[in-house]
Design a protein around this motif. Structure first.
Motif: not given
Lengths: 339, 258, 316
Positions: C162-184
Motif C-alpha cells: 500500500l505505501d509504495n502504491v500511494i507514493i508512486i501515485v501521489a508522486g506522479l500527481i505531484l510531479f504532473v501538477s508541478l509541470s503544469q504549474f510551471v507551464q501554465r
C-alpha cells in the motif's frame, strides 16, 4: 574600511630584507610559543589545550593550506578533500602496523598515494566545471570512506589501532601526550607548505591558476594549458592533504572511517572561505579560528556546532570574502583609506 | 603579394539545424590587414571561434601556415601563433594590466612548476625578461602608464587596448581583433587605426572584425564580406564598397519579401 | 542469485520506483533553485528532514498515535495522511523561503564571490540539523504506525504494498501538477523566464525577489512531500537523514541534467531503481558507491546529464 590584509602587505613591502627576516622570525617564534600559553585565556576549558593545538588546529591549518591551492588559487570547487586526508592516514595506518617503516619513511609514500589518487580523480573530473566537479569530488570522498568502512582487511568499521608513533629524533621522544613536540613538528610542515605555495604562486604557475580562476576560457585562448594546470593544482592539493593524513595518524595512533566524513571536507572548506580564499594568511587564520573555536566554546556544550553554523552564515553575509581577503590593492596607487 | 598564412577552405559550421557558416573560403596573406565585415549575426565571430578552436568546423578545413588546425587544442593553436581579442572584453579583472600581459607571454616559457618551486636561475631569468617584454608591449599599445592598475578598474578604452596587448603577449603571427573599436569615439578610432597599422608594420598579420566602416575601409588592405554565413565579397576596400551584393546585404533588398 | 533476482525483479522495481519518487521530489527542490539561481541549495537536505518531522508531529501529537495504537483505516486514514502531506509540504515550503531570506538573499543581491552562498548554505544546514539534534536528543524518532502496510495484491509478480502504491501515485500527481504549474501559471512562467535569462527577465518587468521566493517555496513544497513519503515508507526519521537523502537526490538531479524539471524526474526514477537493484546484488552498504560510480560515468560520457544544458560548453 580598514583592510588588515592590505595593511600587512604594505608593511611588508615597505620594509627591507633585514626587517622582513625579523618579521618572519618573530611570527614563527610567536607560533612556536603557542603551546606554552596553556595558562592564559587561550586555554580550552574541557579538552586538553596542547592536544587541541595539534588536532584540530595544526592539522586543519595544513589541510586548509592544501585545499586553498585547489579552491582559492585555481577556483576548483572540491568537496571531497577529506579523501586525500583519509588516504594519507590509511597509508600510515596500514604500513605503520604491517611493516617496519616509520612515520618519516611513510610520509613520502602517503603523499605519493594521495597525489596518485588526485590524478585518478582529476583526469575525468576536471573536464567538468563548477558544480559538477563539486558533486564528483564529494562522491569520491564518500567512496573512499565507504570503502574503508566495508573492507575488513583494513579494519572495516573498527579502523586501525596501534599505529606506531614517530621514532625518536635528536633525543626527542614522541610519546602520545608529548603534544608540544608534535605541535612543533607540524609547525615545520606548515612552514614548508607555506614556502612551497608562496614560491609557486608568485611566478608562472600562480598566474596561470589565477587566470583560470577568473576566466578559464580566456586563459585557454591565451595559450594557458588550463587542463594541465588544473591537474597540477589538484595533485598538489592532494599531496598536502595526504601529508596531513600521515601526520594525523601518527599522532592519534588510531583511525577509523568515522574520522573521514564529508563533514571534515566541509569544515576545511569553511576554514578556507572563512579566512579568505586565495590568501595564505587568511586561510591560516581561518583554520586556527575554526579549529580552535568549537573547543573554546565547549561551555555552551551541546549548542556549539549550532553556533558554529550560525557564525558561518553571519560571516558570509557580512564579509563574503573572508577575514583576510585576497589581494585587492593596486601597487601604483597612493595609500588611501579605500577598501 | 606574399604567401598566405591562414586559409579557410569551404569552412562550414552547423549548430543543430542552424548553419552559422556555409562553405566559407578565404585566405589571409602575411603582414596583411584583412577586414572581415557583415551585418549583425552574419557569422563573423563564428569565424574567429572556428579559427581559434572554440568550435570545430563541421565541414571544410582551416590551415595555418599550411597545417590543419582541425582537432588541435585551443591553447596549442594560440601557442602556434594565433591570438585573439574578445568582443565582450574578457580580461582577468583581478590582475594588473602588466600581469594580464605577462600571463599571456608565459605561453612561450620553458620553466614550469618545478623550476619555479626551487627558484632556479632559468625561471628567474625568464621572469625578468617577460616582465620587460610585457611592459614593452603595453608601451607599444600606448597604455604603459596603466601597468600596475587592476584590469577591472581601468577605463573602458584602456581595457580594449589591453586586450590587444595581451593577445600580442602570446607572440602571435596572426592577430584576430574582434570589434576593437566598439564604443570608441571618433578620436579614439583614429588612434586605434594608427595602432593597428603600427602592429602590422611590426610584422604581425591582422584579421579585423569591425562595424565601423570608415575604420575598416581606412585601415584594411583587403575586405571579406559575409552575410548569413556566406562569403559575398572579397576584394579591395574601394571595390567592396561599391559591390551590389554588399550594399544589398547592408541596406536590405526592397523587393525581397521574406 | 540471478534466478533469485528474476523472481524478485518485479517487487524490487515497485520498491525502487517509490524510492525513486522520493528522490524525484527532493531533486525538484535542488533543480528548480539551480535553474533560477545557478546555485546548489545545499540546505535543501535539511528542508527535507524538517518535512519528515512535520508528518511525525501530525501523527503523534495532533492525532495522538502511539506505538501501541491501532492503525487507522478508511476515511479517517485518508484524512490523516492528507493532513500529514499538507503539514510536511507547508513546513518545508515555509522553511525554504525562510532559508533563502536568511542565507542567500543578501549575498545574491551583492553578487559576491560564487562560493559565499554555498558556505552560507552549509552554515544554515549545520544550524538546522543541530537544532533538530538538540530537540530530539540525537535519537532516531520512530513514527507510530498509522497505516497498515498491507499488500494490495500482485501485478506481474510484483507485490503491491500500500505505501509504495500511494507514493508512486501521489508522486506522479505531484510531479504532473508541478509541470503544469510551471507551464501554465504566471509565477511558473516567470520562473522559467528567469532560468533562461535573468537579465532579460528583469528587463521585462519580472520581480526577481518575488520569483526567487516563489521558486524556493515550490521547491520546498515538493521536498516536503518527499519527507512525508519517506516517513510513510520507512516509519522513522532522525536529525541526520537529510544528508544521505539529499546527496542522493542531488545526484539524481545531475543524472537527469540539473536545472531541468524533466531531468529531475528521470534522474530520480533511474537512481531509485538503480540503488534498489544494486543493493540486492552488493548489499546495502555499497549502494552509495554504486550510485556515485554511475554518476561519474554518466558525467564523463554525457557531461550535460541526460536532459540538461551543457555545463562544459564554452562560451567565447
Amino acid at each position: 574600511m580598514f583592510n588588515l590584509r592590505d595593511w600587512g602587505a604594505g608593511v611588508w613591502e615597505r620594509s627591507g630584507r633585514p626587517v622582513r627576516v625579523l618579521i618572519a622570525l618573530g611570527a614563527i617564534a610567536a607560533a612556536a610559543s603557542l603551546p606554552l600559553l596553556g595558562g592564559t585565556f587561550l586555554n580550552t576549558p574541557i579538552a586538553d589545550y596542547g592536544s587541541v593545538l595539534v588536532f584540530p588546529v595544526a592539522i586543519f591549518v595544513i589541510m586548509a593550506l592544501g585545499l586553498n591551492i585547489v579552491i582559492g588559487k585555481s577556483g576548483l570547487l572540491d568537496l571531497g578533500y577529506v579523501a586525500f586526508f583519509a588516504i594519507g592516514a590509511y597509508t600510515m595506518g596500514i604500513l605503520g602496523t604491517k611493516t617496519g617503516l616509520n612515520s618519516w619513511e611513510i610520509l613520502p609514500i602517503g603523499i605519493a598515494m594521495a597525489m596518485f589518487a588526485g590524478l585518478i580523480l582529476g583526469v575525468p573530473a576536471l573536464r567538468l566545471r563548477g558544480d559538477y566537479l563539486a558533486i564528483i569530488t564529494l562522491g569520491f570522498g564518500e567512496i573512499v570512506r565507504i570503502t574503508a568502512l566495508n573492507l575488513n582487511s583494513i579494519g572495516g568499521a573498527n579502523g586501525i589501532v596501534g599505529i606506531p608513533t614517530p621514532p625518536t629524533i635528536f633525543g626527542l621522544e614522541y610519546t602520545f601526550d608529548n603534544h608540544r613536540l608534535y605541535f612543533w613538528t607540524f609547525l615545520i610542515i606548515i612552514l614548508l607548505t607555506i614556502w612551497m605555495i608562496r614560491r609557486l604562486s608568485v611566478r608562472r604557475a600562480g598566474r596561470a591558476w589565477e587566470s583560470i580562476r577568473q576566466d578559464e576560457d580566456a586563459a585557454e585562448l591565451m595559450g594557458v594549458p588550463t587542463f594541465r594546470y588544473k591537474i597540477w593544482a589538484f595533485v598538489l592539493g592532494a599531496s598536502v592533504g595526504g601529508a596531513a593524513g600521515v601526520l594525523y595518524a601518527s599522532k592519534t595512533l588510531f583511525i577509523s572511517p568515522d574520522n573521514f566524513t564529508l563533514q571534515v571536507s566541509i569544515l576545511i572548506l569553511a576554514c578556507v572561505v572563512f579566512g579568505g580564499m586565495g590568501n595564505i594568511w587568511g586561510v591560516v587564520l581561518g583554520a586556527i579560528i575554526l579549529g580552535y573555536l568549537p573547543d573554546r566554546i565547549r561551555f555552551i556544550s551541546d549548542a556549539r556546532l549550532l553556533v558554529f553554523g550560525a557564525v558561518l552564515v553571519l560571516m558570509m553575509n557580512l564579509r563574503p570574502d573572508g577575514l583576510l581577503p585576497r589581494k585587492k590593492r593596486e601597487k601604483a596607487l597612493p595609500e588611501k583609506g579605500q577598501s | 603579394m606574399s604567401e598566405s598564412i591562414l586559409k579557410l577552405q569551404n569552412a562550414t559550421m552547423q549548430f543543430g539545424g542552424v548553419v552559422a557558416l556555409n562553405d566559407v573560403s578565404f585566405e589571409i596573406k602575411k603582414q596583411e590587414i584583412l577586414g572581415l565585415i557583415g551585418p549583425n549575426g552574419a557569422g563573423k565571430t563564428t569565424v574567429f571561434n572556428v579559427i581559434t578552436g572554440v568550435y570545430q568546423v563541421t565541414k571544410g578545413d582551416i590551415t595555418f601556415e599550411g597545417k590543419s588546425l582541425k582537432g588541435r587544442k585551443r591553447y596549442k593553436i594560440t601557442r602556434g601563433g594565433v591570438a585573439r581579442t574578445f568582443q565582450n572584453i574578457r580580461l582577468w579583472g583581478d590582475m594588473t594590466a602588466l600581469e594580464n600581459v605577462i600571463t599571456a607571454t608565459d605561453t612561450h616559457k620553458r620553466s614550469g612548476l618545478i623550476s619555479g618551486l626551487f627558484g632556479l636561475p632559468i625561471s628567474r631569468r625568464e621572469e625578468k625578461r617577460d616582465k620587460a617584454r610585457a611592459q614593452e608591449l603595453l608601451d607599444f599599445i600606448g597604455i604603459g602608464e596603466y601597468a600596475d592598475r587592476l584590469a577591472k578598474n581601468l577605463p573602458y578604452g584602456v581595457q580594449r587596448r589591453l586586450e590587444i596587448a595581451r593577445a600580442l603577449g602570446t607572440e602571435p603571427k596572426l592577430l584576430l581583433l574582434d570589434e576593437p573599436a566598439a564604443g570608441f569615439n571618433p578620436a579614439e578610432k583614429v588612434e586605434l587605426a594608427k595602432t593597428i597599422r603600427k602592429i602590422r608594420d611590426a610584422g604581425y598579420t591582422v584579421l579585423l572584425i569591425e562595424h565601423d566602416m570608415s575604420l575598416v575601409m581606412g585601415v584594411s588592405d583587403r575586405v571579406v564580406v559575409i552575410d548569413f554565413g556566406q562569403k559575398i565579397a572579397d576584394d579591395l576596400p574601394a571595390k567592396v564598397q561599391n559591390d551590389k551584393r554588399v550594399i544589398e546585404a547592408y541596406l536590405g533588398v526592397p523587393e525581397d519579401a521574406s | 542469485m540471478l534466478s533469485n533476482f528474476q523472481d524478485q525483479f518485479a517487487s524490487l522495481t515497485v520498491g525502487g520506483l517509490s524510492l525513486g519518487f522520493i528522490y524525484v521530489l527532493i531533486a525538484l527542490g535542488y533543480t528548480m533553485v539551480y535553474g533560477v539561481l545557478r546555485m546548489i541549495n545545499f540546505a535543501n537536505s535539511e528542508v527535507f528532514m524538517y518535512g519528515t518531522f512535520a508528518t511525525i508531529i501530525v501523527i503523534r501529537d495532533l492525532f495522538g498515535f502511539t506505538q501501541q495504537s491501532e492503525p487507522a483505516t478508511g476515511f479517517r486514514l485518508v484524512y490523516i495522511l492528507f493532513l500529514c502531506l499538507i503539514a510536511s509540504m507547508l513546513m518545508s515550503g515555509i522553511l525554504s523561503i525562510f532559508l533563502e531570506l536568511v542565507a542567500y538573499r543578501r549575498l545574491r543581491n551583492r553578487g559576491s564571490n560564487k562560493l559565499a552562498p554555498l558556505i552560507s548554505a552549509i552554515g544554515m544546514s549545520i544550524v538546522l540539523a543541530e537544532f533538530m539534534r538538540i530537540l530530539t536528543d540525537s535519537r532516531y524518532v520512530g513514527s507510530p504506525r498509522v497505516m497498515e502496510k498491507k499488500s494490495l495484491g500482485t501485478f506481474f509478480g510484483a507485490e503491491l504494498r500500500l505505501d509504495n502504491v500511494i507514493i508512486i501515485v501521489a508522486g506522479l500527481i505531484l510531479f504532473v501538477s508541478l509541470s503544469q504549474f510551471v507551464q501554465r501559471t504566471r509565477l511558473g512562467k516567470a520562473i522559467r523566464a528567469v532560468s533562461m535569462n535573468e537579465d532579460a527577465a528583469k528587463l521585462m518587468g519580472v520581480n526577481l525577489n518575488f520569483v526567487v521566493s516563489g521558486t524556493f517555496l515550490v521547491g520546498g513544497l515538493m521536498t516536503g512531500a518527499a519527507g512525508f513519503f519517506y516517513v510513510l515508507k520507512y516509519e522513522n526519521t532522525s536529525f541526520n537523514i537529510g544528508f544521505e537523502l539529499g546527496i542522493a537526490a542531488f545526484t539524481a538531479a545531475i543524472l537527469g541534467g540539473i536545472g531541468n524539471i524533466k531531468g529531475a524526474f528521470y534522474g530520480g526514477i533511474a537512481l531509485g531503481l538503480l540503488e534498489t537493484y544494486a543493493s540486492f546484488f552488493l548489499g546495502t552498504q555499497w549502494k552509495a558507491v554504486t550510485v556515485f560510480i554511475v554518476l561519474v560515468f554518466v558525467l564523463y560520457f554525457r557531461p550535460n546529464g541526460v536532459f540538461g544544458e551543457a555545463i562544459t560548453q564554452t562560451r567565447a
